[in-house]
Design a protein around this motif. Structure first.
Motif, short mmCIF file in Angstrom:
data_model
loop_
_atom_site.label_atom_id
_atom_site.label_comp_id
_atom_site.label_asym_id
_atom_site.label_seq_id
_atom_site.Cartn_x
_atom_site.Cartn_y
_atom_site.Cartn_z
N LEU A 194 -4.59 -8.39 -0.67
CA LEU A 194 -4.95 -8.62 0.64
C LEU A 194 -4.80 -7.32 1.44
CD1 LEU A 194 -3.81 -12.27 0.90
CD2 LEU A 194 -5.94 -11.48 0.11
N THR A 195 -3.94 -6.58 1.15
CA THR A 195 -3.56 -5.39 2.21
C THR A 195 -3.50 -4.27 1.48
OG1 THR A 195 -1.49 -6.42 2.13
CG2 THR A 195 -2.69 -7.01 3.94
N ASN A 196 -2.89 -3.21 1.90
CA ASN A 196 -2.78 -1.90 1.51
C ASN A 196 -1.72 -1.43 0.62
OD1 ASN A 196 -4.87 -1.39 3.37
ND2 ASN A 196 -3.79 0.19 4.51
N GLU B 246 2.73 -13.13 19.55
CA GLU B 246 1.52 -12.27 19.31
C GLU B 246 0.22 -12.76 18.85
OE1 GLU B 246 0.77 -7.73 17.78
OE2 GLU B 246 2.71 -8.32 17.81
N GLU B 247 -0.85 -12.65 19.39
CA GLU B 247 -2.03 -12.99 18.84
C GLU B 247 -2.75 -12.05 17.61
OE1 GLU B 247 -5.49 -13.82 21.29
OE2 GLU B 247 -4.16 -14.91 22.60
N PRO B 248 -3.35 -12.42 16.80
CA PRO B 248 -3.73 -11.62 15.49
C PRO B 248 -4.79 -10.58 16.32
CG PRO B 248 -4.97 -13.70 15.29
CD PRO B 248 -3.69 -13.85 16.49
N ARG B 249 -4.76 -9.43 15.66
CA ARG B 249 -5.69 -8.52 16.21
C ARG B 249 -7.19 -8.68 16.11
NH1 ARG B 249 -3.20 -3.34 17.38
NH2 ARG B 249 -1.03 -3.33 17.09
N GLY B 250 -8.01 -8.11 16.76
CA GLY B 250 -9.53 -8.30 16.93
C GLY B 250 -10.23 -7.53 15.99
N PHE B 251 -11.48 -7.37 16.33
CA PHE B 251 -12.51 -6.75 15.43
C PHE B 251 -12.36 -5.17 15.42
CE2 PHE B 251 -16.89 -4.62 15.40
CZ PHE B 251 -17.25 -5.23 14.33
N THR B 252 -12.11 -4.50 16.64
CA THR B 252 -11.97 -2.96 16.36
C THR B 252 -10.72 -2.66 15.66
OG1 THR B 252 -12.84 -3.16 18.85
CG2 THR B 252 -11.63 -0.93 18.04
N ASP B 253 -9.89 -3.30 15.68
CA ASP B 253 -8.72 -3.13 14.98
C ASP B 253 -8.92 -3.47 13.33
OD1 ASP B 253 -6.89 -1.90 16.80
OD2 ASP B 253 -6.32 -3.96 17.44
N LEU B 254 -9.76 -4.39 13.33
CA LEU B 254 -10.15 -4.53 11.86
C LEU B 254 -10.86 -3.47 11.30
CD1 LEU B 254 -10.47 -6.46 9.35
CD2 LEU B 254 -12.82 -7.15 10.49
N LEU B 255 -11.89 -3.05 11.76
CA LEU B 255 -12.67 -1.91 11.25
C LEU B 255 -11.72 -0.52 11.23
CD1 LEU B 255 -16.02 -1.84 13.77
CD2 LEU B 255 -15.42 -2.67 11.32
N ARG B 256 -10.60 -0.25 12.30
CA ARG B 256 -9.73 0.76 12.00
C ARG B 256 -9.02 0.78 10.86
NH1 ARG B 256 -4.42 1.15 15.97
NH2 ARG B 256 -3.48 2.98 14.66
N ALA C 26 1.82 -8.62 1.57
CA ALA C 26 0.69 -8.45 2.27
C ALA C 26 1.03 -8.05 3.81
CB ALA C 26 -0.16 -9.77 2.44
N TYR C 27 1.68 -6.73 3.58
CA TYR C 27 2.31 -6.49 5.09
C TYR C 27 1.70 -4.96 5.71
CZ TYR C 27 5.71 -4.52 1.60
OH TYR C 27 6.10 -3.69 0.42
N GLU C 28 1.04 -4.40 4.73
CA GLU C 28 0.58 -3.06 5.24
C GLU C 28 -0.92 -3.03 5.46
OE1 GLU C 28 2.36 -0.60 6.05
OE2 GLU C 28 4.35 -0.80 4.91
N PRO C 29 -1.38 -2.11 6.52
CA PRO C 29 -0.52 -1.47 7.46
C PRO C 29 0.19 -2.17 8.49
CG PRO C 29 -2.75 -1.27 8.04
CD PRO C 29 -2.78 -1.93 6.75
N ARG C 30 1.36 -1.49 8.70
CA ARG C 30 2.40 -2.39 9.76
C ARG C 30 1.73 -2.54 10.82
NH1 ARG C 30 4.27 -6.01 8.50
NH2 ARG C 30 6.30 -6.87 9.05
N TRP C 31 1.21 -1.52 11.55
CA TRP C 31 0.37 -1.72 12.86
C TRP C 31 -0.31 -3.01 12.84
CZ3 TRP C 31 -4.73 -1.45 13.85
CH2 TRP C 31 -5.51 -1.15 12.98
N PHE C 32 -1.07 -3.41 12.01
CA PHE C 32 -2.02 -4.23 11.80
C PHE C 32 -1.37 -5.68 11.39
CE2 PHE C 32 -5.50 -6.77 10.06
CZ PHE C 32 -6.56 -6.82 11.34
N MET C 33 -0.63 -5.73 10.60
CA MET C 33 -0.13 -6.94 9.64
C MET C 33 1.30 -7.52 10.33
SD MET C 33 -2.16 -8.07 7.53
CE MET C 33 -3.73 -7.41 6.83
N LYS C 34 1.94 -6.68 11.17
CA LYS C 34 3.37 -6.94 11.68
C LYS C 34 3.40 -8.35 12.19
CE LYS C 34 7.06 -5.55 14.31
NZ LYS C 34 8.23 -5.66 13.23
N ALA C 35 2.16 -8.79 13.01
CA ALA C 35 2.42 -10.23 13.88
C ALA C 35 2.33 -10.99 12.86
CB ALA C 35 1.19 -10.05 14.91
N GLN C 36 1.54 -11.17 11.76
CA GLN C 36 1.21 -12.09 10.87
C GLN C 36 1.80 -12.31 9.68
OE1 GLN C 36 -3.00 -11.49 9.63
NE2 GLN C 36 -3.09 -9.65 10.81
#
Length: 362
Positions: free
Chosen positions: A319-321, A53-63, A280-290
């Protein structure tokens, strides 16, 4: 205001750069770090995780950034978390001692060799000194107490793993061999032209000498130093084949259904120690792939069939939540579910050491 300028002035540009250019899916005219043949993980311009899975992009970063849920860390860290250790100058023979410096920086000592992973002694994991993730605790080993270093492993180019200022100090003092995946040599040599670097691709082997062989292995991650170099340098794990057994080190990885853990077991068999990230794993929906979480780390540890394990990548840079103590708490739960004890797997705090046994725990 265009997206690049918004990132720069809002402060999110610093977040994006620090975590590796999360904000941009830019058109890439060419690779500034590496030029080589197409492979099963390189398309001629960028590296990728085969079937991953590729890392998420700009829109998800803002979310993520505006979505709330970030737990504030105490500053300074609790006194119980701050221990300073002076390691032995050398650890000989098959004895294996690992000392946690902080985050992904560990000192591995065995066979008379001193090995550092992803060394960061800087105050911030950031492209600048005045902002970005700041240490919640000091290094568990002061730089002056660090014994002479023979080998440095740099797993990838995110700022919490590839710290140019620390590498400059190490090269000036010890001139160690630096082993790193494709493309990262260009980044390091740009600032440290006299660094002794061995660059490796997945599957490559390097005979370091003195009884140690370095194997470069896949993991599920990505890379970037800023806005325009997304996945232009490779990321990797390493297996160190030493007289006292094999050491499997991962700097950062997503779990990816345990694929690389199965691969390393099939290829390398008996592993004495696995060192793997648990933070460095939360939120899971954003960090799971990396970034894998503690439960996934334990699942991977079991899949690898390593005899002992160390968890790292928590409690130093936020780094994360998740909260500062969430990873070790979740690790304890995962270990209990797997019937593992602290004699088998330990989440090391800065300054803590693990004198790894040769035999299985009784």
């Amino acid at each position: 205001m265009n997206r690049r300028r918004f990132l720069k002035w809002s402060g999110l540009g610093l977040v994006a750069a620090t975590l590796g250019g999360l904000g941009m899916r830019q058109a890439q005219a060419g690779n500034r770090y590496y030029s080589g043949p197409v492979s099963d993980h390189f398309d001629g311009t960028t590296f990728f995780n085969p079937g991953g899975e590729e890392p998420r992009g700009f829109t998800d970063l803002l979310r993520w950034q505006f979505g709330g849920g970030k737990i504030e860390w105490p500053r300074p860290a609790q006194a119980a978390d701050v221990v300073t250790t002076k390691p032995e100058p050398r650890v000989e023979g098959s004895r294996l001692v690992v000392t946690m410096v902080g985050h992904a920086t560990l000192l591995i000592q065995t066979a008379g060799l001193n090995i550092l992973t992803d060394p960061v002694w800087s105050e911030r994991a950031s492209p600048v000194t005045f902002a970005g993730p700041k240490r919640a605790n000091p290094p568990g080993v002061t730089f002056d107490d660090l014994p002479p270093i023979d080998l440095v492993l740099v797993t990838h180019n995110h700022y919490d793993h590839l710290d140019i200022e620390t590498l400059k100090r190490l090269v000036s003092r010890d001139n160690p061999a630096i082993v790193t995946p494709l493309g990262n040599d260009t980044i390091i040599l740009g600032d440290i032209p006299n660094a002794a670097i061995r660059v490796m691709d997945w599957g490559d082997t390097f005979d370091f000498g003195r009884g140690m062989i370095v194997h470069c292995e896949p993991c599920h991650h990505w890379s970037a130093r800023g806005m325009g170099d997304r996945r232009m340098a490779l990321w990797a794990a390493f297996v160190l084949e030493t007289p006292g057994g094999k050491i499997y080190h991962i700097g950062d990885t997503g779990y990816n259904n345990g694929t690389h853990y199965r691969q390393v077991k099939a290829k390398h068999g008996d592993i004495r120690l696995a060192i793997m990230p648990i933070g460095a794993y939360e939120p899971r929906w954003f960090m799971k792939a990396q970034h894998q979480n503690p439960q996934e780390a334990i699942d991977g540890f079991l899949l690898s069939s390593a005899r002992y394990g160390i968890g790292h990548h928590f409690g130093t840079f936020q780094l994360t939540n998740e909260g500062i103590d969430d990873p070790p708490k979740a690790l304890k739960v995962a270990m209990e579910r797997a019937a593992l004890t602290s004699a088998q797997f330990r989440g090391l705090r800065p300054g803590e050491q693990f004198d790894v046994p040769l035999a299985e725990p009784a």
